[in-house]
Design a protein around this motif. Sequence first.
Motif, PDB file in Angstrom:
ATOM      1  N   LEU A   1     -12.101 -39.862  35.695  1.00 43.23           N
ATOM      2  CA  LEU A   1     -13.530 -39.665  35.914  1.00 43.23           C
ATOM      3  C   LEU A   1     -14.276 -40.571  34.953  1.00 43.23           C
ATOM      4  N   ASP A   2     -14.978 -41.560  35.506  1.00 41.01           N
ATOM      5  CA  ASP A   2     -15.839 -42.421  34.688  1.00 41.01           C
ATOM      6  C   ASP A   2     -17.124 -41.652  34.440  1.00 41.01           C
ATOM      7  N   ALA A   3     -17.246 -41.098  33.231  1.00 42.10           N
ATOM      8  CA  ALA A   3     -18.351 -40.209  32.887  1.00 42.10           C
ATOM      9  C   ALA A   3     -19.449 -40.911  32.102  1.00 42.10           C
ATOM     10  N   ALA A   4     -19.400 -42.227  32.006  1.00 42.10           N
ATOM     11  CA  ALA A   4     -20.350 -42.970  31.168  1.00 42.10           C
ATOM     12  C   ALA A   4     -21.801 -42.734  31.562  1.00 42.10           C
ATOM     13  N   SER A   5     -22.063 -42.498  32.851  1.00 37.82           N
ATOM     14  CA  SER A   5     -23.445 -42.344  33.319  1.00 37.82           C
ATOM     15  C   SER A   5     -23.828 -40.895  33.615  1.00 37.82           C
ATOM     16  N   ILE A   6     -22.976 -39.961  33.204  1.00 37.60           N
ATOM     17  CA  ILE A   6     -23.316 -38.545  33.365  1.00 37.60           C
ATOM     18  C   ILE A   6     -24.211 -38.151  32.198  1.00 37.60           C
ATOM     19  N   THR A   7     -25.405 -37.681  32.505  1.00 39.86           N
ATOM     20  CA  THR A   7     -26.363 -37.339  31.449  1.00 39.86           C
ATOM     21  C   THR A   7     -26.312 -35.876  31.049  1.00 39.86           C
ATOM     22  N   PHE A   8     -25.741 -35.025  31.918  1.00 41.00           N
ATOM     23  CA  PHE A   8     -25.665 -33.597  31.617  1.00 41.00           C
ATOM     24  C   PHE A   8     -24.559 -32.969  32.435  1.00 41.00           C
ATOM     25  N   GLY A   9     -23.819 -32.077  31.827  1.00 40.25           N
ATOM     26  CA  GLY A   9     -22.829 -31.276  32.529  1.00 40.25           C
ATOM     27  C   GLY A   9     -22.894 -29.857  32.011  1.00 40.25           C
ATOM     28  N   ASP A  10     -22.840 -28.881  32.913  1.00 44.32           N
ATOM     29  CA  ASP A  10     -22.897 -27.485  32.487  1.00 44.32           C
ATOM     30  C   ASP A  10     -21.528 -26.819  32.628  1.00 44.32           C
TER      31      ASP A  10
ATOM     32  N   ARG B   1      -8.062 -37.752  33.572  1.00 39.22           N
ATOM     33  CA  ARG B   1      -8.539 -38.340  32.327  1.00 39.22           C
ATOM     34  C   ARG B   1     -10.038 -38.571  32.441  1.00 39.22           C
ATOM     35  N   ILE B   2     -10.747 -38.246  31.386  1.00 40.29           N
ATOM     36  CA  ILE B   2     -12.198 -38.411  31.337  1.00 40.29           C
ATOM     37  C   ILE B   2     -12.488 -39.663  30.520  1.00 40.29           C
ATOM     38  N   ALA B   3     -13.238 -40.600  31.105  1.00 39.33           N
ATOM     39  CA  ALA B   3     -13.521 -41.866  30.435  1.00 39.33           C
ATOM     40  C   ALA B   3     -14.985 -41.951  30.022  1.00 39.33           C
TER      41      ALA B   3
END
Length: 116
Positions: free
Chosen positions: A56-65, A82-84
């Motif tokens: 998961l390319d998470a570079a552009s995730i601004t919020f996760g609950d 894997r979280i990137a």
Amino acid sequence: MTGAGDAQHHEGVVGGGYPAGAGWVVTAHGELDQDTLAPLETALASAADRHRLVVLDAASITFGDSSFLNLLLRLHQLTTLRIAAPGEQLRRLFALTGADTVLSVHPSVEDAVGGS
């Protein structure tokens, strides 16, 4: 506002997917909560069905609950996840919940694809 516009907005949290090494990368962006999570859940589950490694390319995730975190932990049970490149908010969420001791978190997509 409700209707088709909302569905398109929600689908917008998934940026797409592409092959990388022995796995598949799913990109996501924006805010991920119970109202916006379904498209990402579909994309990750589909990738897990076809690939041993999902990044998961998470570079552009601004919020996760908590619902986002729950999805990641469930997927972790099904495949090598894997979280990137998670941002500060996600790193804080993982640390506060102890998820950083369970999930495989990497500084970049390249590190996640090549990591062990």
